[in-house]
Every structure is written in structure tokens, then in C-alpha cells.
Design an enzyme around this catalytic site. Structure first.
Site, PDB file in Angstrom:
ATOM      1  N   THR A 128      12.145  -7.953 -11.122  1.00  0.00           N
ATOM      2  CA  THR A 128      11.462  -9.227 -11.379  1.00  0.00           C
ATOM      3  C   THR A 128      10.267  -9.343 -10.435  1.00  0.00           C
ATOM      4  O   THR A 128      10.386  -9.105  -9.240  1.00  0.00           O
ATOM      5  CB  THR A 128      12.446 -10.401 -11.170  1.00  0.00           C
TER       6      THR A 128
ATOM      7  N   HIS B 168      -1.774  -7.736   2.468  1.00  0.00           N
ATOM      8  CA  HIS B 168      -1.773  -8.244   3.852  1.00  0.00           C
ATOM      9  C   HIS B 168      -2.912  -7.689   4.693  1.00  0.00           C
ATOM     10  O   HIS B 168      -3.070  -8.073   5.850  1.00  0.00           O
ATOM     11  CB  HIS B 168      -0.409  -8.037   4.525  1.00  0.00           C
TER      12      HIS B 168
ATOM     13  N   GLN C 123      -7.693  -0.274   3.454  1.00  0.00           N
ATOM     14  CA  GLN C 123      -8.570  -0.878   4.468  1.00  0.00           C
ATOM     15  C   GLN C 123      -9.916  -1.329   3.885  1.00  0.00           C
ATOM     16  O   GLN C 123     -10.674  -2.031   4.549  1.00  0.00           O
ATOM     17  CB  GLN C 123      -8.828   0.113   5.608  1.00  0.00           C
TER      18      GLN C 123
ATOM     19  N   GLY D 230       0.805  -1.214   0.000  1.00  0.00           N
ATOM     20  CA  GLY D 230       0.000   0.000   0.000  1.00  0.00           C
ATOM     21  C   GLY D 230       0.842   1.269   0.000  1.00  0.00           C
ATOM     22  O   GLY D 230       0.519   2.243  -0.689  1.00  0.00           O
ATOM     23  N   SER D 231       1.925   1.273   0.769  1.00  0.00           N
ATOM     24  CA  SER D 231       2.749   2.485   0.858  1.00  0.00           C
ATOM     25  C   SER D 231       3.326   2.850  -0.504  1.00  0.00           C
ATOM     26  O   SER D 231       3.286   4.015  -0.915  1.00  0.00           O
ATOM     27  CB  SER D 231       3.894   2.275   1.851  1.00  0.00           C
TER      28      SER D 231
ATOM     29  N   SER E  19      -3.461  -3.239  -0.596  1.00  0.00           N
ATOM     30  CA  SER E  19      -2.366  -4.039  -0.043  1.00  0.00           C
ATOM     31  C   SER E  19      -2.866  -5.418   0.359  1.00  0.00           C
ATOM     32  O   SER E  19      -3.877  -5.545   1.055  1.00  0.00           O
ATOM     33  CB  SER E  19      -1.794  -3.313   1.178  1.00  0.00           C
TER      34      SER E  19
ATOM     35  N   CYS F  21       2.024   1.963  12.993  1.00  0.00           N
ATOM     36  CA  CYS F  21       3.161   2.843  12.700  1.00  0.00           C
ATOM     37  C   CYS F  21       3.387   3.854  13.820  1.00  0.00           C
ATOM     38  O   CYS F  21       4.485   4.332  14.003  1.00  0.00           O
ATOM     39  CB  CYS F  21       2.928   3.591  11.397  1.00  0.00           C
TER      40      CYS F  21
ATOM     41  N   ASN G 109      -7.814   3.769   8.694  1.00  0.00           N
ATOM     42  CA  ASN G 109      -7.234   2.596   9.338  1.00  0.00           C
ATOM     43  C   ASN G 109      -7.328   2.627  10.858  1.00  0.00           C
ATOM     44  O   ASN G 109      -7.151   1.615  11.503  1.00  0.00           O
ATOM     45  CB  ASN G 109      -5.772   2.413   8.908  1.00  0.00           C
TER      46      ASN G 109
HETATM   47  C1  LIG Z   1      -1.592  -0.652   5.998  1.00  0.00           C
HETATM   48  C2  LIG Z   1      -1.944   0.583   5.305  1.00  0.00           C
HETATM   49  C3  LIG Z   1      -1.087   1.168   4.360  1.00  0.00           C
HETATM   50  C4  LIG Z   1       0.285   0.621   4.081  1.00  0.00           C
HETATM   51  O1  LIG Z   1       0.247  -0.592   3.387  1.00  0.00           O
HETATM   52  P1  LIG Z   1       1.566  -1.503   3.350  1.00  0.00           P
HETATM   53  O2  LIG Z   1       1.230  -2.601   2.399  1.00  0.00           O
HETATM   54  O3  LIG Z   1       1.785  -1.991   4.746  1.00  0.00           O
HETATM   55  O4  LIG Z   1       2.670  -0.637   2.838  1.00  0.00           O
HETATM   56  C5  LIG Z   1      -1.502   2.296   3.704  1.00  0.00           C
HETATM   57  N1  LIG Z   1      -2.708   2.842   3.953  1.00  0.00           N
HETATM   58  C6  LIG Z   1      -3.565   2.316   4.838  1.00  0.00           C
HETATM   59  C7  LIG Z   1      -4.886   2.949   5.037  1.00  0.00           C
HETATM   60  C8  LIG Z   1      -3.220   1.181   5.553  1.00  0.00           C
HETATM   61  O5  LIG Z   1      -4.062   0.670   6.440  1.00  0.00           O
END
Ligand SMILES: *Cc1c(COP(=O)(O)O)cnc(C)c1O
Length: 394
Positions: A236, A200, A178, A69-70, A198, A323, A150
Site C-alpha cells: 500500500t 529527504h 543529490q 534513493g537506496s 530521494s 553511512c 554526495n
Molecule cells: C542519500 C543518498 C542515497 C540514499 O537515499 P535514501 O533515500 O537515504 O535511501 C543514495 N545516493 C545518494 C547519492 C545519496 O546522497
């Protein structure tokens, strides 16, 4: 052990783990290689792109795989800024309670001469569409508003916000990390130009995500090198991770309505049970929030001690985003919705998962009540409040 920190990360689903193993074991070729083994990996990659695209109503060519996500947030914002710079448009609108991946990228652009407007988030954790409309200027190149927060879980009126941007010809990005896999997201219907997600956060692996960029929106690459991802992200591809992400998303999407119904019922019970604690308050609108998110402030206690004691009782929760925990600053999200420092310090985020049971919910309520009462028992702030030396806020 009760895991109630799904907003920080989720457990990989069994199917996603299986896809990851199978791909790593059998299809480990390089998708850029021309022989059969490489082309098989390429097919898996493109199948994953199709699967992900289908879930959010995009075309496969509009999906770019990233490290999460970042990275997607960074690339979306920096790309829109580069497009704006070319046409002399250097104003960007966002909100005060975005994820740091968005806020820090905007800070960087501000130093480079961009003008950043952060919209107010109201006490209910929501942005007002009319305030967005009023903030858009002739030199606005981008609006970036998160789909769902989040920390407090509030879900923005994205379709309306997107329609305003579309009507004014301004690019609209949403950090939907989210939201994707949890609530309905459709880039076409919701008027979205750029979207970050993202894996995860929806039971896929860490270190993989995607950026949707509507056809015609030119992306800047953050990583130079090879021609992977249509030349917009060298390196890759993480084929096992990407394949597992597609499996997890397809699975989450197909069970979304049923998961949301269960989570919403569990959420209501948590809000009702925890809300009975005196001098507590729910953060964010009670209904317009993610099905699995509950976030409370308790007067007279420290969030950190609350978390440690809950952990002792086998409950894993958070006081805000992963974070910021570990830092003593109160959450920027809670401050954005108008909570004062003292109150923002005593916050608790429970982000429950689909497999939570009614018995576990009752156990959480019981434990939170016990721990809050225990901590207030020797809190000097609580003593002052009770003695009338300080005014209650909640
Ligand atoms: C977790 C999160 C991110 C970051 O995602 P990563 O895959 O951990 O880099 C960005 N934005 C929101 C709203 C998140 O909850």
C-alpha cells in the site's frame, strides 16, 4: 546551531509538513479501494506522480514511487542486469565513487557472474566522457554514473555521458539523489534511461523517493505482492509521504535558480575563507560542484575530532557520508580522487542549506580555523611535518 549537513538529510519544508498532515488527516484511504475515500487517495497519488514527472521532464507513467534513493538504485541496477542477462550482456560500467547503494548492488551482481568496470574519477572529481566511451563493450548492458557526488559534490557531465550510452544502445542509470531539486535535471535532454531520487534530500520526508524508468525499460520488482505501482512494487502506497515529496520537489524546483545563486555565493566565500588555512585543499572541482557543497582536507588532523569540536561550537557537519562516519576507514570517495589515507582522514564536508546567512558563513570559517589550529597543536603527525620528519602532501 548551524546545520551544514544537508547532504545527509534536509529539514522538511513547512509546506511539505502541511501536505503530510493534511493527507494523513483527511485522505487516509487506501488508493486501491474503489469507494470515494480510496479514490480520493488515488487522485492525490496520481497528482503527485504528475508533479514529480513534470519537474524532471518525464511522463507520469515513467515514475515509480519507492522507499527512497537506496531502493531506487537497487531496482534500477537489478532491472538493467536482468535485461542484460536475457541477451547475454553481463558487463556493467560504473565509477569508483558511487554511493554504496550502487556499489554494493554491483558487488552482489559481480558474485553472480557480472563483469564490473569502475571508471576512474580524476583528481577534480569528474569522469571523462572519452574514458566511458572507450570502456563500453558489445556485452555492456548498463552504465551507472551518479549525477552529483554526495561527499565532494562534483556534478558530472551527465548529458554527454548519456549521449554516449544512447549512441551505443546501452542503458544509462544515474543516481541523482543529490541533484534533483538542486540543479537542473531533465531526463529527456540529459539522455537518461533510469534515475533515482530521494525526498529527504530536497526538504521532503524520509523513507520516500522515486525511480524514473524511460518508457520501454522493463523493471524487475524487488517486492512481490499486490499490483501497486503497475505491478512493479507491491505494498500500500505511502500516500502522505509521496504527496509531501511532490510538494517539496515542486517548491525546490520553483526556487532553484534563486537558491543556487545564494548558495553559490556562500560556497565561494567558504572556499575562500577555509582555503586560507595552511596545508588544506578543496576536494573536487571548485566550480563544477553542487551549489551548497564544500569539502576540504586538512593535513595533520583527524576528521572525527574536527567534527566533535565543531559540534561543541554549534556547527553540524560531516567528514563524508553519513553511512561511513562511525567507521574508521577513510572515505572511498576521497581515495577515488587520489587522496592518500593520511590526508583523507582529515576531511570536512559542509553541505549548506538555502537559509544560511552571511554571518553564519563567517562563523563557520572562524570556527573551522580555530579548531584546525587547536587540533594541530597536539597532533604528533603535525609535529613531524613541522619538524621536517615527514613531507607535506598538501
Ligand atoms: C542519500 C543518498 C542515497 C540514499 O537515499 P535514501 O533515500 O537515504 O535511501 C543514495 N545516493 C545518494 C547519492 C545519496 O546522497
Amino acid at each position: 546551531m548551524i546545520y551544514a549537513d544537508n547532504a545527509a538529510t534536509t529539514k522538511m519544508s513547512a509546506a511539505a509538513i502541511q501536505t503530510m498532515i493534511d493527507t494523513a488527516q483527511n485522505d487516509w484511504g487506501n488508493p486501491s479501494s474503489l469507494y470515494v475515500h480510496g479514490q480520493r487517495a488515488k487522485e492525490i497519488l496520481e497528482q503527485a506522480r504528475e508533479d514529480v514527472a513534470r519537474v524532471i521532464g518525464a511522463a507520469p507513467r515513467e515514475i515509480l514511487f519507492t522507499s527512497g534513493g537506496s531502493e531506487a538504485d537497487n531496482q534500477a541496477i537489478l532491472s538493467a542486469a536482468a535485461l542484460g542477462r536475457k541477451t547475454g550482456k553481463t558487463h556493467i560500467i560504473s565509477s569508483a565513487f558511487e554511493h554504496h547503494a550502487v556499489l554494493h548492488t554491483l558487488k552482489k551482481l559481480e558474485k553472480e557472474g557480472f563483469d564490473i568496470t569502475l571508471l576512474d574519477v580524476h583528481e577534480d572529481g569528474l569522469i571523462r566522457p572519452e574514458e566511458l566511451a572507450a570502456a563500453i563493450r558489445d556485452d555492456t548492458c548498463l552504465v551507472s554514473i551518479m549525477f552529483a557526488n554526495n561527499e565532494i559534490g562534483t556534478v558530472q557531465p551527465i548529458r554527454e555521458l548519456g549521449a554516449i550510452c544512447r549512441a551505443k544502445g546501452v542503458l544509462f542509470h544515474t543516481d541523482a539523489v543529490q541533484a534533483v531539486g538542486h540543479v537542473p535535471v531533465n531526463v529527456a535532454a540529459d539522455n537518461i534511461d533510469l534515475l533515482s531520487a530521494s525526498a529527504h534530500k530536497f526538504h521532503g520526508p524520509k523513507g520516500v523517493g522515486f525511480l524514473y524508468a524511460r518508457r520501454g525499460v522493463v523493471l524487475q520488482n524487488l517486492i512481490e505482492g499486490g499490483a501497486q505501482e503497475r505491478g512493479k512494487r507491491a505494498g500500500t502506497e505511502n500516500v502522505p509521504g509521496i504527496a509531501a515529496m511532490a510538494t517539496a520537489l515542486t517548491e525546490a524546483h520553483s526556487h532553484m535558480a534563486q537558491n543556487a545563486a545564494h548558495l553559490t555565493a556562500m560556497r565561494s566565500r567558504l572556499i575562500e575563507g577555509i582555503g586560507q588555512i595552511p596545508h588544506s585543499a578543496l576536494n573536487g572541482d571548485a566550480v563544477r560542484r553542487l551549489p551548497g557543497n564544500v569539502n576540504f582536507c586538512f593535513e595533520g588532523i583527524e576528521g572525527e575530532s574536527l567534527l566533535l569540536l565543531l559540534d561543541d561550537k554549534g556547527i553540524q557537519a560531516s567528514s563524508g557520508s553519513a553511512c561511513t562516519s562511525g567507521s574508521l576507514d577513510p572515505s572511498h570517495v576521497l581515495l577515488a580522487i587520489g587522496r592518500v589515507h593520511d590526508v583523507a582522514h582529515g576531511s570536512l564536508r559542509l553541505s549548506i542549506g538555502e537559509d544560511i546567512t552571511e554571518a553564519e558563513v563567517e562563523e563557520i570559517i572562524r570556527s573551522v580555523r580555530e579548531v584546525v589550529e587547536y587540533l594541530r597543536g597536539f597532533s604528533p603527525i603535525w609535529r613531524d611535518l613541522m619538524a621536517g620528519k615527514k613531507q607535506f602532501i598538501l
